[in-house]
Enzyme design. Structure first.
Site, PDB file in Angstrom:
ATOM      1  N   ARG A 170      -8.924  -0.255   4.617  1.00  0.00           N
ATOM      2  CA  ARG A 170      -8.061   0.779   4.046  1.00  0.00           C
ATOM      3  C   ARG A 170      -6.712   0.209   3.645  1.00  0.00           C
ATOM      4  O   ARG A 170      -6.087   0.673   2.712  1.00  0.00           O
ATOM      5  CB  ARG A 170      -7.832   1.896   5.083  1.00  0.00           C
ATOM      6  N   ARG A 177      -0.516  14.633  12.648  1.00  0.00           N
ATOM      7  CA  ARG A 177       0.276  14.283  11.469  1.00  0.00           C
ATOM      8  C   ARG A 177       0.762  15.577  10.791  1.00  0.00           C
ATOM      9  O   ARG A 177       0.228  16.007   9.808  1.00  0.00           O
ATOM     10  CB  ARG A 177      -0.550  13.421  10.518  1.00  0.00           C
ATOM     11  N   ASP A 223       4.603   0.507  12.093  1.00  0.00           N
ATOM     12  CA  ASP A 223       3.385  -0.128  11.576  1.00  0.00           C
ATOM     13  C   ASP A 223       3.240  -1.581  12.006  1.00  0.00           C
ATOM     14  O   ASP A 223       2.225  -2.205  11.721  1.00  0.00           O
ATOM     15  CB  ASP A 223       3.349  -0.056  10.045  1.00  0.00           C
ATOM     16  N   CYS A 230      -4.891  11.958  13.063  1.00  0.00           N
ATOM     17  CA  CYS A 230      -5.631  10.692  13.030  1.00  0.00           C
ATOM     18  C   CYS A 230      -5.367  10.013  14.380  1.00  0.00           C
ATOM     19  O   CYS A 230      -4.692  10.549  15.243  1.00  0.00           O
ATOM     20  CB  CYS A 230      -5.177   9.834  11.859  1.00  0.00           C
ATOM     21  N   LYS A 260       0.852  -1.207   0.000  1.00  0.00           N
ATOM     22  CA  LYS A 260       0.000   0.000   0.000  1.00  0.00           C
ATOM     23  C   LYS A 260       0.887   1.257   0.000  1.00  0.00           C
ATOM     24  O   LYS A 260       0.662   2.195  -0.751  1.00  0.00           O
ATOM     25  CB  LYS A 260      -0.870   0.014   1.244  1.00  0.00           C
ATOM     26  N   ASN A 261       1.927   1.249   0.864  1.00  0.00           N
ATOM     27  CA  ASN A 261       2.711   2.476   1.042  1.00  0.00           C
ATOM     28  C   ASN A 261       3.740   2.719  -0.052  1.00  0.00           C
ATOM     29  O   ASN A 261       4.408   3.755  -0.044  1.00  0.00           O
ATOM     30  CB  ASN A 261       3.354   2.482   2.433  1.00  0.00           C
TER      31      ASN A 261
HETATM   32  C1  EPZ Z   1       4.223   6.856   6.455  1.00  0.00           C
HETATM   33  O1  EPZ Z   1       3.456   7.894   7.016  1.00  0.00           O
HETATM   34  C2  EPZ Z   1       3.300   5.648   6.363  1.00  0.00           C
HETATM   35  N1  EPZ Z   1       2.159   5.953   5.509  1.00  0.00           N
HETATM   36  C3  EPZ Z   1       2.798   5.257   7.752  1.00  0.00           C
HETATM   37  O2  EPZ Z   1       2.027   4.059   7.593  1.00  0.00           O
HETATM   38  C4  EPZ Z   1       4.013   4.950   8.635  1.00  0.00           C
HETATM   39  O3  EPZ Z   1       3.569   4.663   9.936  1.00  0.00           O
HETATM   40  C5  EPZ Z   1       4.946   6.174   8.661  1.00  0.00           C
HETATM   41  O4  EPZ Z   1       5.333   6.536   7.312  1.00  0.00           O
HETATM   42  C6  EPZ Z   1       6.228   5.894   9.458  1.00  0.00           C
HETATM   43  O5  EPZ Z   1       6.908   4.808   8.894  1.00  0.00           O
HETATM   44  C7  EPZ Z   1       2.321   5.924   4.168  1.00  0.00           C
HETATM   45  O6  EPZ Z   1       3.397   5.697   3.663  1.00  0.00           O
HETATM   46  C8  EPZ Z   1       1.086   6.167   3.330  1.00  0.00           C
HETATM   47  P1  EPZ Z   1       6.235  10.216   8.643  1.00  0.00           P
HETATM   48  P2  EPZ Z   1       4.054   9.417   7.046  1.00  0.00           P
HETATM   49  O7  EPZ Z   1       6.088  11.526   7.954  1.00  0.00           O
HETATM   50  O8  EPZ Z   1       4.958   9.624   5.917  1.00  0.00           O
HETATM   51  C9  EPZ Z   1       6.695  13.333  12.177  1.00  0.00           C
HETATM   52  C10 EPZ Z   1       0.144   2.685   7.786  1.00  0.00           C
HETATM   53  O9  EPZ Z   1      -0.360   2.140   8.786  1.00  0.00           O
HETATM   54  N2  EPZ Z   1       6.588  14.355  11.122  1.00  0.00           N
HETATM   55  O10 EPZ Z   1       7.396   9.361   8.315  1.00  0.00           O
HETATM   56  O11 EPZ Z   1       2.911  10.335   7.244  1.00  0.00           O
HETATM   57  C11 EPZ Z   1       5.388  12.571  12.355  1.00  0.00           C
HETATM   58  O12 EPZ Z   1       4.512  13.252  13.237  1.00  0.00           O
HETATM   59  C12 EPZ Z   1       0.624   4.127   7.898  1.00  0.00           C
HETATM   60  O13 EPZ Z   1       0.301   2.143   6.669  1.00  0.00           O
HETATM   61  C13 EPZ Z   1       6.809  15.694  11.463  1.00  0.00           C
HETATM   62  O14 EPZ Z   1       7.077  16.018  12.612  1.00  0.00           O
HETATM   63  O15 EPZ Z   1       4.904   9.363   8.406  1.00  0.00           O
HETATM   64  C14 EPZ Z   1       5.862  11.244  12.927  1.00  0.00           C
HETATM   65  O16 EPZ Z   1       6.046  11.370  14.315  1.00  0.00           O
HETATM   66  C15 EPZ Z   1       0.328   4.729   9.251  1.00  0.00           C
HETATM   67  N3  EPZ Z   1       6.700  16.630  10.471  1.00  0.00           N
HETATM   68  C16 EPZ Z   1       7.215  11.036  12.252  1.00  0.00           C
HETATM   69  O17 EPZ Z   1       7.620  12.338  11.770  1.00  0.00           O
HETATM   70  C17 EPZ Z   1       6.427  16.312   9.166  1.00  0.00           C
HETATM   71  O18 EPZ Z   1       6.386  17.232   8.311  1.00  0.00           O
HETATM   72  C18 EPZ Z   1       7.198  10.059  11.088  1.00  0.00           C
HETATM   73  O19 EPZ Z   1       6.161  10.481  10.219  1.00  0.00           O
HETATM   74  C19 EPZ Z   1       6.217  14.949   8.849  1.00  0.00           C
HETATM   75  C20 EPZ Z   1       6.314  13.984   9.838  1.00  0.00           C
END
Ligand code: EPZ
Length: 431
Positions: free
Chosen positions: A410, A122, A318, A117, A22-23
């Site tokens: 989802r 996020r 995840d 969420c 998915k990702n």
């Molecule tokens: C991706 O989300 C995945 N989703 C998530 O999978 C996964 O949990 C996550 O990466 C971490 O591996 C998809 O790829 C569609 P991040 P993403 O930006 O990119 C902070 C699932 O279950 N952050 O890497 O949104 C954030 O709050 C989903 O399949 C900032 O502070 O995650 C978090 O604590 C859930 N500022 C950390 O970084 C930003 O601008 C990692 O978030 C962006 C992120």
């Protein structure tokens, strides 16, 4: 509304094929906004999130066609609309991944700011910092990110309080591939799905070096052309099914598995007493899908282990909820520390309703193993929490009913059918 019903206590045995990731599917589908001509994607799973992104792409003048053979043809027809609307984005945070390609190709993007969420707020501050470094003018207005500008290569450090950002890295790569000059992305996320996006873009004519490392070099090119591409298998789905096999004491074989991306998960499962054998020793080359088999055989009690979630190649956040379910019946106490989404523990209260003994304080969960879980009615709160409740239900005594099933749809394609094929007593009913 539907609910999932599970009669626990049946070991899972047999073969199961792992779906496409998915990702990886979501950013690669968004990347088609950058491409001239038609792109054919193979391995795209049938998920609500994929359908939502297709609707957003259609709004953006992109034709998405599901073919007889299961592949997805994506063609940009009209580049005039640059707005990803609230009513679609609010249903899927990952929609933010159209920001980079819209900006990179059309010089303008108006994307509804994704809400929080259940796994935490996020933020997208790092995404914004990255596109501003590439020359975008960014305004946040009426709940939308409005970005305009012609992309110009620059040096960008993607650092946040929890390491890098997966979709943030995807957005910056996609904004940079058609930019003028060279972009250096420091502290880029190295998740296999980010690597798959980079392999996909290079095959379409981009020039990205350092794939899989934390420093990426993107040299802008003039255009990208439509290609045919098969996305990598879903390592989180594979890990989820491995844990389902482990908690029920069965023996399952995963085909097209993603074991080459699951070293941290396999290492922890072995430490917990789960036997895992990878039949095809050849490491998959990320971006080129090969079939290898991963046997999961469990011989005795689950041993307690300590887990800390980290960016790749560390333990994936995840997989945290699924491990929480498995360790709730370990013969000892385990400690889970969540270093990526510190509040990602909505599943704990529901597991405790099934008889687990988990204490959660801030980013830590202390799991005192119990001999048996008991079936009851529980509520899904997010995608991976739903998976953990299914896993717990497979092992629990009696009947478990899981409400708010839309969460599971989802991210997992017909998960109950595939578990049923392995011997699980699991079905859907009207609520
Ligand atoms: C991706 O989300 C995945 N989703 C998530 O999978 C996964 O949990 C996550 O990466 C971490 O591996 C998809 O790829 C569609 P991040 P993403 O930006 O990119 C902070 C699932 O279950 N952050 O890497 O949104 C954030 O709050 C989903 O399949 C900032 O502070 O995650 C978090 O604590 C859930 N500022 C950390 O970084 C930003 O601008 C990692 O978030 C962006 C992120």
């Amino acid at each position: 509304m539907e609910k999932m019903v599970i009669e626990g206590g049946y070991p899972l045995n047999g073969k199961v094929k792992v779906n496409g990731a998915k990702n990886a599917a979501l950013p690669i589908m968004a990347a088609c906004l950058l491409i001239n001509g038609t792109t054919k994607l193979r391995g795209i799973p049938e998920l609500t999130d994929v359908k939502t992104l297709c609707k957003i792409l259609n709004e953006l003048g992109v034709d998405t066609k599901k073919c007889e053979d299961g592949s997805l043809d994506i063609t940009v027809k009209d580049e005039r609309n640059i707005t990803a609307p609230y009513d679609l984005v609010r249903t899927m945070r990952a929609s933010i991944c159209v920001l980079g390609p819209l900006l990179g190709k059309r010089g303008m993007a108006k994307v509804s700011i994704p809400g929080g969420c259940s796994i935490g707020s996020r933020p997208i501050d790092i995404h914004i910092k990255g596109i501003e470094s590439l020359g975008a003018e960014v305004v946040m207005e009426d709940g939308y990110v409005i970005a305009t500008g012609k992309m110009k290569g620059s040096e960008i450090y993607l650092g946040g309080p929890y390491g890098s950002t997966v979709l943030g890295t995807c957005n910056i790569i996609m904004a940079a591939v058609l930019a003028e000059g060279r972009t250096i992305i420091e502290n880029a996320a190295c998740e296999p799905e980010v690597q798959d996006l980079a392999h996909f873009l290079n095959k379409a004519g981009a020039n990205i070096a350092g794939i899989g490392e934390s420093n990426l070099i993107v040299d802008g090119v003039d255009r990208l052309n439509g290609i045919e591409y098969e996305i990598i298998p879903d390592r989180i789905e594979a890990g989820t099914i491995m844990i389902a096999g482990a908690i029920t004491g069965g023996n399952i074989v995963l085909e097209n598995d993603a074991s080459c991306y699951l070293a941290s998960v396999i290492d922890k499962l072995r430490e917990a007493g789960v036997g895992i054998k990878i039949t095809d020793a050849d490491k998959n080359t990320p971006g080129h899908v090969q079939s290898s088999e991963c046997f999961v055989k469990r011989d005795g009690n689950i041993k307690p282990v300590n887990i800390t979630t980290l960016p790749y190649p560390g333990m994936p956040t995840d997989m945290q909820a699924q491990f929480s379910a498995l360790l709730s019946i370990a013969n000892g106490t385990s400690i889970i520390t969540e270093r990526v989404f510190p509040h990602r523990f909505m599943h704990v209260a529901e597991l405790n309703r099934m008889g687990a003994n988990i204490m959660n304080e801030d980013a830590i969960a202390i799991i005192k193993g119990v001999p048996k879980l008991s079936g009851t009615t529980v509520m899904a709160s997010d995608l991976r929490a739903s998976a953990s409740l299914i896993i717990a239900g497979l092992a629990a005594k009696g009947i478990t009913e899981i409400r708010r099933l839309y969460h599971i749809d989802r991210g997992y394609e017909r998960l109950e059918d595939r578990l049923k094929n392995l011997g699980a007593k699991i079905w859907r009913e009207k609520e």
